[in-house]
Design a protein around this motif. Structure first.
Motif, short mmCIF file in Angstrom:
data_model
loop_
_atom_site.label_atom_id
_atom_site.label_comp_id
_atom_site.label_asym_id
_atom_site.label_seq_id
_atom_site.Cartn_x
_atom_site.Cartn_y
_atom_site.Cartn_z
N ASP A 105 -13.99 11.52 0.26
CA ASP A 105 -14.27 10.09 0.44
C ASP A 105 -13.94 9.69 1.89
OD1 ASP A 105 -15.13 7.63 -0.29
OD2 ASP A 105 -13.59 7.25 -1.80
N ARG A 133 -13.68 6.30 4.85
CA ARG A 133 -13.58 4.85 5.06
C ARG A 133 -13.14 4.62 6.50
NH1 ARG A 133 -10.72 8.24 2.80
NH2 ARG A 133 -10.68 7.34 0.73
N ILE A 134 -13.45 3.39 6.99
CA ILE A 134 -13.01 2.96 8.32
C ILE A 134 -11.55 2.54 8.25
CG2 ILE A 134 -13.27 1.09 10.02
CD1 ILE A 134 -15.61 2.96 10.16
N MET A 135 -10.74 2.98 9.22
CA MET A 135 -9.36 2.50 9.34
C MET A 135 -9.05 2.28 10.82
SD MET A 135 -7.37 4.87 6.53
CE MET A 135 -5.81 3.97 6.50
N THR A 151 -2.02 0.77 5.77
CA THR A 151 -2.86 0.59 4.59
C THR A 151 -2.14 -0.18 3.50
OG1 THR A 151 -4.48 1.74 3.20
CG2 THR A 151 -2.26 2.68 3.27
N ASP A 152 -2.92 -0.56 2.49
CA ASP A 152 -2.36 -1.22 1.31
C ASP A 152 -1.92 -0.11 0.35
OD1 ASP A 152 -2.15 -2.50 -1.29
OD2 ASP A 152 -3.15 -4.22 -0.37
N SER A 155 -4.08 0.93 -2.53
CA SER A 155 -5.46 1.41 -2.36
C SER A 155 -5.60 2.84 -2.90
CB SER A 155 -5.89 1.32 -0.89
OG SER A 155 -5.11 2.18 -0.10
N PRO A 156 -6.77 3.16 -3.43
CA PRO A 156 -6.96 4.49 -4.05
C PRO A 156 -6.64 5.66 -3.12
CG PRO A 156 -8.78 3.01 -4.61
CD PRO A 156 -7.93 2.28 -3.62
N LYS A 157 -6.87 5.51 -1.82
CA LYS A 157 -6.63 6.64 -0.91
C LYS A 157 -5.17 7.07 -0.90
CE LYS A 157 -7.64 3.93 2.74
NZ LYS A 157 -7.22 2.66 2.12
N PRO A 171 -7.07 -3.11 -3.07
CA PRO A 171 -8.46 -2.77 -2.73
C PRO A 171 -9.11 -1.97 -3.86
CG PRO A 171 -7.01 -2.30 -0.88
CD PRO A 171 -6.11 -2.65 -2.04
C1 LIG Z 1 -13.41 -2.98 10.45
C2 LIG Z 1 -12.62 -2.42 9.30
C3 LIG Z 1 -11.32 -2.05 9.51
C4 LIG Z 1 -10.56 -1.57 8.45
N1 LIG Z 1 -9.26 -1.18 8.67
C5 LIG Z 1 -8.54 -0.65 7.66
C6 LIG Z 1 -7.23 -0.17 7.90
O1 LIG Z 1 -6.69 -0.20 9.03
N2 LIG Z 1 -6.54 0.34 6.84
C7 LIG Z 1 -7.10 0.43 5.59
O2 LIG Z 1 -6.43 0.92 4.69
N3 LIG Z 1 -8.34 -0.02 5.35
C8 LIG Z 1 -9.08 -0.55 6.35
N4 LIG Z 1 -10.34 -1.00 6.11
C9 LIG Z 1 -10.86 -0.98 4.73
C10 LIG Z 1 -11.24 0.45 4.34
O3 LIG Z 1 -12.42 0.83 5.02
C11 LIG Z 1 -11.42 0.61 2.83
O4 LIG Z 1 -12.44 -0.22 2.36
C12 LIG Z 1 -10.14 0.29 2.07
O5 LIG Z 1 -9.01 0.77 2.75
C13 LIG Z 1 -10.17 0.92 0.68
O6 LIG Z 1 -10.27 2.31 0.86
P1 LIG Z 1 -10.01 3.36 -0.32
O7 LIG Z 1 -10.76 2.86 -1.51
O8 LIG Z 1 -10.56 4.62 0.23
O9 LIG Z 1 -8.54 3.44 -0.55
C14 LIG Z 1 -11.14 -1.45 7.16
C15 LIG Z 1 -12.47 -1.79 6.98
C16 LIG Z 1 -13.21 -2.27 8.02
C17 LIG Z 1 -14.64 -2.64 7.77
#
Ligand SMILES: Cc1cc2nc3c(=O)[nH]c(=O)nc-3n(C[C@H](O)[C@H](O)[C@H](O)COP(=O)(O)O)c2cc1C
Length: 194
Positions: free
Chosen positions: A38, A40-42, A58-59, A62-64, A123
């Motif tokens: 999986d 995602r942006i962080m 992160t939260d 969150s699933p990650k 999330p």
């Molecule tokens: C611009 C942007 C920045 C983000 N920054 C973070 C971040 O720093 N940490 C984080 O956990 N998720 C961040 N997210 C949200 C993740 O992309 C993701 O949707 C969320 O962490 C849930 O991920 P998971 O289901 O894989 O745990 C960001 C998303 C966007 C669009």
């Protein structure tokens, strides 16, 4: 453009440090891929002096977080579209919700930055309407410092230990690519075809 192993290591570090300092930097928000595939942006929050470690926030709900606990493998993929430079960093990750580093990261986070940790559910949790999951009084307001403290329970840091990385620039000259592995003597580079 850099063309020695040392120069590429310095370049990668400079790009990541700029990403940490500047929200408009091209590598500010890389793609983070967990061991289950999986992605995602962080936002990258810190890169240590010899590129051995990266920090993300992160939260904890969150699933990650559960994914990383079960499988520490991680890839961080960052791209600078202006210079056409790709960084692919691999290693292992761990999540810390308590401890000095998590406390320091939380202390350095502004009330607005803390607001997402005040969401009523984590999330990915289902919602009955198209809304943010923030408490109604915070949707259009930044929390006060006192209000923001409730988010600490949901806040965690993701620490990535970088064990290898790949530096690639594509260009009209055919490009340049090197792969680096961490050894006891530091980074060992090898040139590879772009
Ligand atoms: C611009 C942007 C920045 C983000 N920054 C973070 C971040 O720093 N940490 C984080 O956990 N998720 C961040 N997210 C949200 C993740 O992309 C993701 O949707 C969320 O962490 C849930 O991920 P998971 O289901 O894989 O745990 C960001 C998303 C966007 C669009």
């Amino acid at each position: 453009m850099p063309d020695s192993f040392d120069a590429l290591i310095d370049d990668a570090l400079a790009r990541l440090n700029r990403a940490v300092r500047d929200r408009d930097a091209p590598m500010h928000s890389p793609v983070v891929v967990t061991g289950d595939g999986d992605a995602r942006i962080m936002v990258v929050r810190a890169a240590d002096g010899d590129l051995a470690a990266l920090r993300f926030h992160t939260d904890a709900r969150s699933p990650k977080v559960r994914t990383i606990a079960a499988d520490a493998r991680i890839t961080v993929l960052a791209y600078d579209p202006f210079d056409r430079v790709q960084l692919r960093l691999t290693g292992t990750a761990r999540v810390e919700q308590t401890g000095d580093w998590a406390d320091a990261a939380w202390a350095a986070t502004s009330p607005l930055g803390r607001r997402c940790y005040l969401a009523m559910v984590g999330p990915g949790a289902p919602l009955s309407a198209p809304e943010s999951a923030l408490p109604a009084d915070l949707r259009d307001h930044r929390p006060t410092l006192a209000q923001s403290e409730a988010g600490r329970a949901n806040f965690a840091i993701v620490l990535v230990r970088v064990t290898a990385f790949d530096w690639l620039r594509l260009g009209r000259d055919g490009g340049l690519r090197a792969r680096f592995e961490r050894s006891e003597c530091g980074w060992q580079g090898e040139w590879i075809a772009p």
